[in-house]
Design a protein around this motif. Structure first.
Motif, PDB file in Angstrom:
ATOM      1  N   SER A  38       0.802  -1.224   0.000  1.00 36.79           N
ATOM      2  CA  SER A  38       0.000   0.000   0.000  1.00 36.79           C
ATOM      3  C   SER A  38       0.836   1.274   0.000  1.00 36.79           C
ATOM      4  CB  SER A  38      -0.949   0.009   1.201  1.00 36.79           C
ATOM      5  OG  SER A  38      -0.203   0.096   2.398  1.00 36.79           O
ATOM      6  N   GLY A  39       2.137   1.157   0.155  1.00 33.69           N
ATOM      7  CA  GLY A  39       2.994   2.334   0.109  1.00 33.69           C
ATOM      8  C   GLY A  39       2.777   3.318   1.232  1.00 33.69           C
ATOM      9  N   GLY A  40       2.349   2.835   2.368  1.00 36.39           N
ATOM     10  CA  GLY A  40       2.176   3.712   3.516  1.00 36.39           C
ATOM     11  C   GLY A  40       0.775   4.273   3.679  1.00 36.39           C
ATOM     12  N   TYR A  41      -0.192   3.711   2.977  1.00 38.41           N
ATOM     13  CA  TYR A  41      -1.570   4.170   3.074  1.00 38.41           C
ATOM     14  C   TYR A  41      -2.473   2.998   3.452  1.00 38.41           C
ATOM     15  CZ  TYR A  41       0.073   8.279   0.550  1.00 38.41           C
ATOM     16  OH  TYR A  41       0.744   9.413   0.179  1.00 38.41           O
ATOM     17  N   HIS A  42      -3.608   3.323   4.059  1.00 35.19           N
ATOM     18  CA  HIS A  42      -4.614   2.322   4.375  1.00 35.19           C
ATOM     19  C   HIS A  42      -5.993   2.969   4.253  1.00 35.19           C
ATOM     20  CE1 HIS A  42      -3.898   4.349   8.253  1.00 35.19           C
ATOM     21  NE2 HIS A  42      -5.163   4.077   8.509  1.00 35.19           N
ATOM     22  N   ILE A  43      -7.032   2.157   4.285  1.00 31.19           N
ATOM     23  CA  ILE A  43      -8.392   2.680   4.241  1.00 31.19           C
ATOM     24  C   ILE A  43      -9.193   2.140   5.420  1.00 31.19           C
ATOM     25  CG2 ILE A  43      -8.466   3.059   1.750  1.00 31.19           C
ATOM     26  CD1 ILE A  43      -9.989   0.438   1.463  1.00 31.19           C
ATOM     27  N   GLU A  44     -10.209   2.869   5.779  1.00 33.11           N
ATOM     28  CA  GLU A  44     -11.127   2.496   6.859  1.00 33.11           C
ATOM     29  C   GLU A  44     -12.552   2.658   6.335  1.00 33.11           C
ATOM     30  OE1 GLU A  44      -9.770   1.441   9.637  1.00 33.11           O
ATOM     31  OE2 GLU A  44      -7.785   2.340   9.586  1.00 33.11           O
ATOM     32  N   SER A  45     -13.515   2.379   7.198  1.00 36.14           N
ATOM     33  CA  SER A  45     -14.915   2.579   6.839  1.00 36.14           C
ATOM     34  C   SER A  45     -15.431   3.928   7.333  1.00 36.14           C
ATOM     35  CB  SER A  45     -15.765   1.444   7.408  1.00 36.14           C
ATOM     36  OG  SER A  45     -15.626   1.394   8.802  1.00 36.14           O
ATOM     37  N   GLY A  46     -14.509   4.799   7.692  1.00 33.75           N
ATOM     38  CA  GLY A  46     -14.797   6.124   8.248  1.00 33.75           C
ATOM     39  C   GLY A  46     -14.057   6.248   9.558  1.00 33.75           C
ATOM     40  N   GLY A  47     -13.932   7.444  10.089  1.00 35.21           N
ATOM     41  CA  GLY A  47     -13.312   7.588  11.392  1.00 35.21           C
ATOM     42  C   GLY A  47     -12.697   8.942  11.641  1.00 35.21           C
ATOM     43  N   TYR A  48     -12.235   9.129  12.903  1.00 33.08           N
ATOM     44  CA  TYR A  48     -11.679  10.422  13.274  1.00 33.08           C
ATOM     45  C   TYR A  48     -10.356  10.313  14.006  1.00 33.08           C
ATOM     46  CZ  TYR A  48     -14.046   9.759  17.871  1.00 33.08           C
ATOM     47  OH  TYR A  48     -14.502   9.294  19.083  1.00 33.08           O
ATOM     48  N   ILE A  49      -9.662  11.451  13.960  1.00 36.76           N
ATOM     49  CA  ILE A  49      -8.398  11.651  14.661  1.00 36.76           C
ATOM     50  C   ILE A  49      -8.519  12.990  15.383  1.00 36.76           C
ATOM     51  CG2 ILE A  49      -5.896  11.954  14.439  1.00 36.76           C
ATOM     52  CD1 ILE A  49      -7.373  10.740  11.371  1.00 36.76           C
ATOM     53  N   LEU A  50      -8.192  13.025  16.662  1.00 35.39           N
ATOM     54  CA  LEU A  50      -8.067  14.278  17.402  1.00 35.39           C
ATOM     55  C   LEU A  50      -6.640  14.330  17.922  1.00 35.39           C
ATOM     56  CD1 LEU A  50      -9.277  16.883  18.641  1.00 35.39           C
ATOM     57  CD2 LEU A  50      -9.827  15.505  20.673  1.00 35.39           C
ATOM     58  N   TYR A  51      -5.907  15.347  17.522  1.00 35.35           N
ATOM     59  CA  TYR A  51      -4.514  15.503  17.954  1.00 35.35           C
ATOM     60  C   TYR A  51      -4.492  16.138  19.335  1.00 35.35           C
ATOM     61  CZ  TYR A  51      -3.561  14.505  13.097  1.00 35.35           C
ATOM     62  OH  TYR A  51      -3.504  13.899  11.868  1.00 35.35           O
ATOM     63  N   ILE A  52      -3.923  15.407  20.319  1.00 33.47           N
ATOM     64  CA  ILE A  52      -3.954  15.900  21.698  1.00 33.47           C
ATOM     65  C   ILE A  52      -2.569  16.195  22.265  1.00 33.47           C
ATOM     66  CG2 ILE A  52      -6.201  14.858  22.182  1.00 33.47           C
ATOM     67  CD1 ILE A  52      -4.713  12.641  23.765  1.00 33.47           C
ATOM     68  N   HIS A  53      -1.510  16.092  21.441  1.00 33.68           N
ATOM     69  CA  HIS A  53      -0.194  16.496  21.930  1.00 33.68           C
ATOM     70  C   HIS A  53      -0.205  18.015  22.150  1.00 33.68           C
ATOM     71  CE1 HIS A  53      -0.060  15.666  17.503  1.00 33.68           C
ATOM     72  NE2 HIS A  53       0.101  16.977  17.498  1.00 33.68           N
ATOM     73  N   PRO A  54       0.642  18.527  23.060  1.00 35.34           N
ATOM     74  CA  PRO A  54       0.568  19.945  23.421  1.00 35.34           C
ATOM     75  C   PRO A  54       1.133  20.892  22.370  1.00 35.34           C
ATOM     76  CG  PRO A  54       2.331  18.890  24.633  1.00 35.34           C
ATOM     77  CD  PRO A  54       1.602  17.802  23.891  1.00 35.34           C
ATOM     78  N   THR A  55       2.142  20.461  21.637  1.00 35.53           N
ATOM     79  CA  THR A  55       2.780  21.309  20.635  1.00 35.53           C
ATOM     80  C   THR A  55       3.166  20.449  19.446  1.00 35.53           C
ATOM     81  OG1 THR A  55       4.988  20.957  21.558  1.00 35.53           O
ATOM     82  CG2 THR A  55       3.787  22.882  22.364  1.00 35.53           C
ATOM     83  N   TRP A  56       3.326  21.106  18.297  1.00 34.13           N
ATOM     84  CA  TRP A  56       3.846  20.409  17.125  1.00 34.13           C
ATOM     85  C   TRP A  56       4.480  21.428  16.197  1.00 34.13           C
ATOM     86  CZ3 TRP A  56       4.512  15.479  17.309  1.00 34.13           C
ATOM     87  CH2 TRP A  56       5.063  14.846  16.197  1.00 34.13           C
ATOM     88  N   ASP A  57       5.609  21.035  15.619  1.00 38.17           N
ATOM     89  CA  ASP A  57       6.300  21.857  14.632  1.00 38.17           C
ATOM     90  C   ASP A  57       6.271  21.096  13.308  1.00 38.17           C
ATOM     91  OD1 ASP A  57       8.712  22.703  13.015  1.00 38.17           O
ATOM     92  OD2 ASP A  57       8.809  24.157  14.659  1.00 38.17           O
ATOM     93  N   ALA A  58       5.891  21.759  12.246  1.00 34.83           N
ATOM     94  CA  ALA A  58       5.766  21.104  10.939  1.00 34.83           C
ATOM     95  C   ALA A  58       7.064  20.426  10.505  1.00 34.83           C
ATOM     96  CB  ALA A  58       5.316  22.110   9.886  1.00 34.83           C
ATOM     97  N   SER A  59       8.203  20.953  10.940  1.00 35.62           N
ATOM     98  CA  SER A  59       9.491  20.370  10.537  1.00 35.62           C
ATOM     99  C   SER A  59       9.726  18.988  11.147  1.00 35.62           C
ATOM    100  CB  SER A  59      10.646  21.302  10.922  1.00 35.62           C
ATOM    101  OG  SER A  59      10.790  21.356  12.335  1.00 35.62           O
TER     102      SER A  59
ATOM    103  N   VAL B 225      -9.985  15.627  12.726  1.00 35.31           N
ATOM    104  CA  VAL B 225     -10.071  15.253  11.314  1.00 35.31           C
ATOM    105  C   VAL B 225     -11.010  14.064  11.196  1.00 35.31           C
ATOM    106  CG1 VAL B 225      -8.790  14.505   9.262  1.00 35.31           C
ATOM    107  CG2 VAL B 225      -7.660  15.963  10.968  1.00 35.31           C
ATOM    108  N   TRP B 226     -12.000  14.186  10.332  1.00 34.72           N
ATOM    109  CA  TRP B 226     -12.845  13.046   9.981  1.00 34.72           C
ATOM    110  C   TRP B 226     -12.394  12.585   8.608  1.00 34.72           C
ATOM    111  CZ3 TRP B 226     -16.283   9.866  12.223  1.00 34.72           C
ATOM    112  CH2 TRP B 226     -16.880   8.925  11.390  1.00 34.72           C
ATOM    113  N   VAL B 227     -12.102  11.281   8.459  1.00 29.54           N
ATOM    114  CA  VAL B 227     -11.739  10.689   7.182  1.00 29.54           C
ATOM    115  C   VAL B 227     -12.908   9.812   6.735  1.00 29.54           C
ATOM    116  CG1 VAL B 227     -10.086   9.234   5.951  1.00 29.54           C
ATOM    117  CG2 VAL B 227      -9.286  10.703   7.823  1.00 29.54           C
ATOM    118  N   ASN B 228     -13.443  10.110   5.565  1.00 31.63           N
ATOM    119  CA  ASN B 228     -14.578   9.355   5.042  1.00 31.63           C
ATOM    120  C   ASN B 228     -14.157   7.964   4.571  1.00 31.63           C
ATOM    121  OD1 ASN B 228     -16.819  10.987   5.541  1.00 31.63           O
ATOM    122  ND2 ASN B 228     -16.360  12.297   3.785  1.00 31.63           N
TER     123      ASN B 228
END
Length: 176
Positions: free
Chosen positions: A87-108, A131-134
């Motif tokens: 899959s080259g690092g990708y997968h699929i689901e039947s729907g779902g969500y992600i909530l990022y709860i770490h305190p900080t993040w740097d794009a780098s 994020v909701w992924v369909n």
């Protein structure tokens, strides 16, 4: 084109966010990947349910599905749980969500949520971003590097269903 995912920033209120931050200190610098179900996890999913109801996005069937397919996930630098295989690092689901709860993040640092065959290739794991992924959308997690000052911590759940929300901060569409 169809909606692949929606992004809502500053998803939870400040008081709820502060409660989460006081409860995740043991995850911040853990040296191992974890998937845990704790009382904090249950509480956060309850807040997510309340917020989705407020936005008229809640689907009744999720009440039974979320407890079965949800956890707090703690990602550590340079761990790669996605890129091996066909899959080259990708997968699929039947729907779902992600909530990022770490305190900080740097794009780098990396660790972006990536999308295949969409008009947006990746999004940053910004704290308090929902994020909701369909269903049937190829997505994955970019490896993040060891310059990160804390782990990538999320609450994830994979209930089935499609979400459309025109007021989202970002709408990601399929490009095929």
């Amino acid at each position: 084109m169809a909606t692949a995912a929606i992004v809502i920033d500053n998803f939870l209120s400040t008081d709820k966010w502060n409660t989460i931050q006081s409860g995740i200190t043991s995850y911040l610098n853990s040296s191992t990947y974890m998937e845990e179900r704790t009382s904090l996890h249950t509480q956060i999913n309850g807040w997510i349910e309340d917020k989705l109801k407020e936005l008229n996005l809640w689907q009744t069937s999720w009440k039974d599905e979320i407890p079965l397919f949800s956890s707090i996930n703690v990602g550590i630098p340079v761990s790669d749980r996605e890129s091996s295989g066909e899959s080259g690092g990708y997968h699929i689901e039947s729907g779902g969500y992600i909530l990022y709860i770490h305190p900080t993040w740097d794009a780098s640092w990396g660790g972006h949520l990536k999308f295949k065959d969409c008009d947006v290739a990746q999004i940053e794991p910004t704290p308090n971003r929902f994020v909701w992924v369909n269903p049937k959308i190829w997505h994955g997690i970019e490896v993040f590097n060891n310059t990160a000052t804390n782990n990538r911590i999320t609450v994830v759940a994979w209930p089935s269903g499609t979400v459309e929300y025109p007021s989202a901060d970002l709408i990601i569409n399929t490009s095929v």
